[in-house]
Design a protein around this motif. Structure first.
Motif, PDB file in Angstrom:
ATOM      1  N   THR A 495       0.838  -1.195   0.000  1.00  0.00           N
ATOM      2  CA  THR A 495       0.000   0.000   0.000  1.00  0.00           C
ATOM      3  C   THR A 495       0.871   1.242   0.000  1.00  0.00           C
ATOM      4  OG1 THR A 495      -1.865   1.094   1.115  1.00  0.00           O
ATOM      5  CG2 THR A 495      -0.169   0.169   2.530  1.00  0.00           C
ATOM      6  N   SER A 496       0.342   2.333  -0.516  1.00  0.00           N
ATOM      7  CA  SER A 496       1.071   3.606  -0.595  1.00  0.00           C
ATOM      8  C   SER A 496       1.186   4.206   0.802  1.00  0.00           C
ATOM      9  CB  SER A 496       0.333   4.584  -1.515  1.00  0.00           C
ATOM     10  OG  SER A 496       0.174   4.044  -2.805  1.00  0.00           O
ATOM     11  N   LEU A 497       2.403   4.555   1.176  1.00  0.00           N
ATOM     12  CA  LEU A 497       2.660   5.132   2.494  1.00  0.00           C
ATOM     13  C   LEU A 497       3.036   6.603   2.420  1.00  0.00           C
ATOM     14  CD1 LEU A 497       4.731   2.132   3.862  1.00  0.00           C
ATOM     15  CD2 LEU A 497       2.371   2.699   4.459  1.00  0.00           C
ATOM     16  N   LEU A 498       3.622   7.026   1.295  1.00  0.00           N
ATOM     17  CA  LEU A 498       4.034   8.419   1.131  1.00  0.00           C
ATOM     18  C   LEU A 498       4.229   8.690  -0.355  1.00  0.00           C
ATOM     19  CD1 LEU A 498       4.912  11.015   2.749  1.00  0.00           C
ATOM     20  CD2 LEU A 498       7.265  10.195   2.518  1.00  0.00           C
ATOM     21  N   GLN A 499       3.908   9.901  -0.775  1.00  0.00           N
ATOM     22  CA  GLN A 499       4.125  10.330  -2.157  1.00  0.00           C
ATOM     23  C   GLN A 499       5.071  11.526  -2.125  1.00  0.00           C
ATOM     24  OE1 GLN A 499       2.644   8.497  -4.481  1.00  0.00           O
ATOM     25  NE2 GLN A 499       3.440   9.555  -6.291  1.00  0.00           N
ATOM     26  N   ILE A 500       6.131  11.490  -2.961  1.00  0.00           N
ATOM     27  CA  ILE A 500       7.115  12.578  -2.968  1.00  0.00           C
ATOM     28  C   ILE A 500       7.378  13.043  -4.401  1.00  0.00           C
ATOM     29  CG2 ILE A 500       9.389  13.354  -2.204  1.00  0.00           C
ATOM     30  CD1 ILE A 500       9.501  11.062  -0.295  1.00  0.00           C
ATOM     31  N   PRO A 501       6.689  14.079  -4.866  1.00  0.00           N
ATOM     32  CA  PRO A 501       7.062  14.685  -6.160  1.00  0.00           C
ATOM     33  C   PRO A 501       8.383  15.423  -6.014  1.00  0.00           C
ATOM     34  CG  PRO A 501       5.263  15.899  -5.139  1.00  0.00           C
ATOM     35  CD  PRO A 501       5.507  14.717  -4.272  1.00  0.00           C
ATOM     36  N   ILE A 502       9.263  15.272  -7.008  1.00  0.00           N
ATOM     37  CA  ILE A 502      10.585  15.905  -6.992  1.00  0.00           C
ATOM     38  C   ILE A 502      10.834  16.587  -8.328  1.00  0.00           C
ATOM     39  CG2 ILE A 502      13.077  15.395  -7.075  1.00  0.00           C
ATOM     40  CD1 ILE A 502      12.694  13.423  -4.865  1.00  0.00           C
ATOM     41  N   GLY A 503      11.356  17.815  -8.255  1.00  0.00           N
ATOM     42  CA  GLY A 503      11.672  18.532  -9.486  1.00  0.00           C
ATOM     43  C   GLY A 503      12.287  19.886  -9.201  1.00  0.00           C
ATOM     44  N   TYR A 504      12.459  20.650 -10.262  1.00  0.00           N
ATOM     45  CA  TYR A 504      12.974  22.017 -10.138  1.00  0.00           C
ATOM     46  C   TYR A 504      11.835  22.935  -9.691  1.00  0.00           C
ATOM     47  CZ  TYR A 504      16.896  20.046 -12.728  1.00  0.00           C
ATOM     48  OH  TYR A 504      17.957  19.275 -13.105  1.00  0.00           O
ATOM     49  N   TYR A 505      12.185  24.130  -9.249  1.00  0.00           N
ATOM     50  CA  TYR A 505      11.174  25.015  -8.669  1.00  0.00           C
ATOM     51  C   TYR A 505      11.601  26.461  -8.818  1.00  0.00           C
ATOM     52  CZ  TYR A 505      14.659  24.898  -4.954  1.00  0.00           C
ATOM     53  OH  TYR A 505      15.837  24.985  -4.252  1.00  0.00           O
ATOM     54  N   ARG A 506      10.631  27.355  -8.732  1.00  0.00           N
ATOM     55  CA  ARG A 506      10.904  28.794  -8.753  1.00  0.00           C
ATOM     56  C   ARG A 506      10.936  29.305  -7.318  1.00  0.00           C
ATOM     57  NH1 ARG A 506       5.604  28.120 -10.239  1.00  0.00           N
ATOM     58  NH2 ARG A 506       6.158  28.083 -12.448  1.00  0.00           N
ATOM     59  N   PRO A 507      11.684  30.380  -7.045  1.00  0.00           N
ATOM     60  CA  PRO A 507      11.752  30.915  -5.676  1.00  0.00           C
ATOM     61  C   PRO A 507      10.382  31.336  -5.179  1.00  0.00           C
ATOM     62  CG  PRO A 507      13.482  31.860  -7.054  1.00  0.00           C
ATOM     63  CD  PRO A 507      12.556  31.121  -7.980  1.00  0.00           C
ATOM     64  N   HIS A 508      10.119  31.028  -3.932  1.00  0.00           N
ATOM     65  CA  HIS A 508       8.843  31.388  -3.322  1.00  0.00           C
ATOM     66  C   HIS A 508       8.946  32.795  -2.723  1.00  0.00           C
ATOM     67  CE1 HIS A 508       4.896  30.418  -1.715  1.00  0.00           C
ATOM     68  NE2 HIS A 508       5.255  30.965  -0.574  1.00  0.00           N
ATOM     69  N   PRO A 509       7.908  33.623  -2.866  1.00  0.00           N
ATOM     70  CA  PRO A 509       7.959  34.987  -2.297  1.00  0.00           C
ATOM     71  C   PRO A 509       7.882  34.971  -0.770  1.00  0.00           C
ATOM     72  CG  PRO A 509       5.788  34.537  -3.218  1.00  0.00           C
ATOM     73  CD  PRO A 509       6.655  33.380  -3.596  1.00  0.00           C
ATOM     74  N   ARG A 510       9.032  35.010  -0.133  1.00  0.00           N
ATOM     75  CA  ARG A 510       9.065  34.976   1.323  1.00  0.00           C
ATOM     76  C   ARG A 510      10.354  35.612   1.824  1.00  0.00           C
ATOM     77  NH1 ARG A 510      10.628  28.664   2.722  1.00  0.00           N
ATOM     78  NH2 ARG A 510      12.336  28.484   1.236  1.00  0.00           N
ATOM     79  N   LEU A 511      10.308  36.084   3.045  1.00  0.00           N
ATOM     80  CA  LEU A 511      11.506  36.553   3.734  1.00  0.00           C
ATOM     81  C   LEU A 511      12.056  35.406   4.562  1.00  0.00           C
ATOM     82  CD1 LEU A 511      10.374  40.048   5.060  1.00  0.00           C
ATOM     83  CD2 LEU A 511      11.977  39.603   3.202  1.00  0.00           C
ATOM     84  N   GLN A 512      13.374  35.217   4.503  1.00  0.00           N
ATOM     85  CA  GLN A 512      13.968  34.098   5.210  1.00  0.00           C
ATOM     86  C   GLN A 512      15.288  34.519   5.821  1.00  0.00           C
ATOM     87  OE1 GLN A 512      13.614  29.988   3.586  1.00  0.00           O
ATOM     88  NE2 GLN A 512      15.840  30.093   3.421  1.00  0.00           N
ATOM     89  N   GLY A 513      15.502  34.151   7.061  1.00  0.00           N
ATOM     90  CA  GLY A 513      16.751  34.491   7.735  1.00  0.00           C
ATOM     91  C   GLY A 513      17.296  33.309   8.498  1.00  0.00           C
ATOM     92  N   HIS A 514      18.623  33.194   8.549  1.00  0.00           N
ATOM     93  CA  HIS A 514      19.268  32.107   9.275  1.00  0.00           C
ATOM     94  C   HIS A 514      19.386  32.466  10.752  1.00  0.00           C
ATOM     95  CE1 HIS A 514      20.071  30.092   5.552  1.00  0.00           C
ATOM     96  NE2 HIS A 514      20.814  31.082   5.100  1.00  0.00           N
ATOM     97  N   LEU A 515      19.229  31.464  11.606  1.00  0.00           N
ATOM     98  CA  LEU A 515      19.308  31.661  13.042  1.00  0.00           C
ATOM     99  C   LEU A 515      20.547  30.978  13.619  1.00  0.00           C
ATOM    100  CD1 LEU A 515      15.566  31.121  14.007  1.00  0.00           C
ATOM    101  CD2 LEU A 515      16.769  33.268  13.602  1.00  0.00           C
ATOM    102  N   HIS A 516      21.606  30.895  12.837  1.00  0.00           N
ATOM    103  CA  HIS A 516      22.846  30.297  13.305  1.00  0.00           C
ATOM    104  C   HIS A 516      24.008  31.091  12.744  1.00  0.00           C
ATOM    105  CE1 HIS A 516      23.512  28.582   9.286  1.00  0.00           C
ATOM    106  NE2 HIS A 516      22.242  28.255   9.299  1.00  0.00           N
ATOM    107  N   SER A 517      25.168  30.931  13.367  1.00  0.00           N
ATOM    108  CA  SER A 517      26.368  31.648  12.927  1.00  0.00           C
ATOM    109  C   SER A 517      27.310  30.704  12.206  1.00  0.00           C
ATOM    110  CB  SER A 517      27.089  32.248  14.131  1.00  0.00           C
ATOM    111  OG  SER A 517      27.463  31.256  15.056  1.00  0.00           O
TER     112      SER A 517
END
Length: 517
Positions: A495-517
């Motif tokens: 039986t199917s347990l998980l589905q994972i589509p994989i491919g290229y993508y365009r940047p998502h409109p979001r602000l992102q910052g790292h919380l590590h040095s």
């Protein structure tokens, strides 16, 4: 409903396990991390190294880097308003995927490093520090909790992966039971990869005296329980699977040796609604002695028909691990179709097959993970490979052709909501396993073990995709009987347990910052 009926509906009729009037109270949402109050803390190294030292004697810094890459909060992400919503959305992300970025799992450690107080600690992911819960030497207690199959005195630490039920039940109700095990598997998969890069010897134990371990950590079993234990060592010749010495030892006998802990922690939610089915299942899963423990001895049934295709031979993939971790995310509707050759596909499958030989107490290294969990995938616009459906044969690194055709519309139709644009995706992986969910050998515990193994295998696939400048989106929101028929799984008892589509993508409109040095 009884447990068997619940597990059936959990998998095949998910709309039947959540009350129709269920409302998510976002104003009263719990924190995505656990915060203990009033306990001594040890701050860890804040750096995130590009490479690992692989010292003969691990230090607190090495353990700090292991935890940073495994489960530290590393990014804050704010998504802008879109056509679907008028509100911005802020999440605190880690290097591992989690359903809804809610991270229901917690990490605890038994640390036995030189020049460091030996004892039981909670990993505070929000502040990247260790919180001391119980100081002292617990080698014998932990060894007996594991059936004396592991020499803890040869380890410098042991990691406990728990599930805090309310942390995603508040949103997903009973469906959170599947997500919690899968998320634990993603986390274990990341720890296995980080441990390998640190030169650590690791083993995943799925069988242990549950209540004795929860008692050692001071967990309230009505809100949290340990799902897996991973000792960490440097001795390559260490024995991991000694014969169980005392099968008659019970949880009650062992727990009576230690006093109970009653530490306070902050959840934030003012109202915690009951989750009776999760508690009933957790109780049914518990191992109370080692008198009935089994070793896995079955394989997932494979098809024998269909043309066989040989993939290009590729070397193990080398890539900046930190970059692959930082770039990994679930694109959703941001997939953008670009031509793909069979070489990246070969890398993806080669990396995934390599991780299937992880050390665990289910089969004691006698079989690979892909003997229990199978990978099929549908292709679209892969140069050198006809559009169709294929299965990976990891034993000889070949593809078995199942059927030809364009399955993009069918894959889209099988989703419970349109949160992924299947026509823009070149590879859609279907992770499947026994419909029995290991029940014959491991009882109700088998369901959560199977989903953790799916998470382990899938996480390597996601990491490899990120290293190849693609990304994947793990999906549980699909019509399982429909996908089982689409991928020809029903006649093989899978039986199917998980589905994972994989491919290229365009940047998502979001602000992102790292919380590590």
């Amino acid at each position: 409903m009884n447990l068997d009926e619940f597990l059936y509906k959990l998998h095949y009729e998910t709309d039947q396990i959540t009350p129709p009037d269920w409302q998510v109270n976002w104003e009263d949402a719990p924190l995505p991390y656990k915060l203990y109050e009033g306990l001594p803390v040890i701050h860890l190294d804040s750096g995130l190294p590009v490479s690992f030292s692989q010292k003969n004697k691990p230090t607190l810094t090495d353990l700090s880097h292991f935890l940073s890459y495994s489960y530290r909060i590393t990014q804050v992400s704010q998504t802008f308003p879109s056509m679907e919503t008028s509100e911005s959305w802020t999440t605190y992300r880690r290097f591992v995927p989690s359903g809804g970025a809610l991270y229901p799992n917690e990490l605890y450690l038994y640390v036995r490093l030189e020049d460091f107080p030996t004892g039981i600690y909670h990993y505070d992911a929000a502040h990247h520090r260790l919180v001391c819960l119980r100081e002292g030497n617990f080698d014998s207690y932990l060894e007996r909790s594991l059936g004396e199959r592991c020499d803890i005195t040869s380890c410098f630490a042991a990691v406990f992966v728990s599930t805090f039920f309310w942390k995603n039940f508040f949103k997903y109700n009973n469906f959170s039971y599947r997500l919690q095990s899968l998320d634990a598997g993603f986390l274990i998969g990341q720890m296995l990869e980080v441990g390998k890069r640190n030169g650590f010897e690791t083993c995943v134990y799925y069988h242990f005296l549950d209540s004795a371990i929860n008692h050692l950590l001071g967990l309230n079993e009505s809100e949290e329980s340990v799902y897996a234990i991973m000792p960490l060592a440097k001795d390559q010749n260490m024995k991991w699977f000694d014969t169980i010495a005392d099968q008659s030892l019970t949880t009650e006998q062992l727990s009576s040796e230690l006093k109970s802990l009653h530490h306070k922690h902050y959840v934030r939610s003012k109202e915690i609604r009951p989750y009776h089915m999760l508690l009933n299942l957790n109780s049914a899963c518990k191992l109370r002695s080692f008198s009935s423990i089994n070793v896995y001895n079955e394989d997932v049934q494979k098809d024998v028909d269909g043309p066989v295709l040989t993939l290009p031979l590729v070397e193990p993939l080398t890539y900046p691990f930190n970059t692959a971790c930082e770039k990994r995310y679930s694109p959703g509707l941001d997939f953008a179709l670009k031509p793909l050759t069979t070489e990246p596909l070969a890398y993806l499958l080669n990396e995934t097959a390599a991780t299937s030989f992880y050390r665990n107490d289910l089969d004691q290294n006698k079989k690979s993970l892909t003997s229990r969990i199978s990978i099929r995938f549908a292709t679209n616009s892969v140069v050198g490979l006809q559009n169709g459906m294929y299965e990976m044969d990891s034993s000889c690194f070949q593809l078995k052709q199942i059927k030809l055709g364009d399955f993009r519309t069918a894959l889209q139709d099988g989703l419970l909501s349109d949160f992924v644009n299947m026509p823009q995706i070149p590879l859609s992986f279907n992770i499947s396993g026994s419909k029995d969910h290991y029940r014959k050998m491991f009882g109700y515990r088998g369901h959560r073990i199977q989903h953790m193994e799916v998470g382990i295998l899938s996480h390597k696939l996601l990491l490899a995709a990120s290293a190849l400048h693609m990304n994947g989106h793990p999906i549980l929101g699909f019509d399982v009987p429909y996908y089982d028929e689409l991928f020809n799984l029903q006649q093989m008892g899978r039986t199917s347990l998980l589905q994972i589509p994989i491919g290229y993508y365009r940047p998502h409109p979001r602000l992102q910052g790292h919380l590590h040095s």
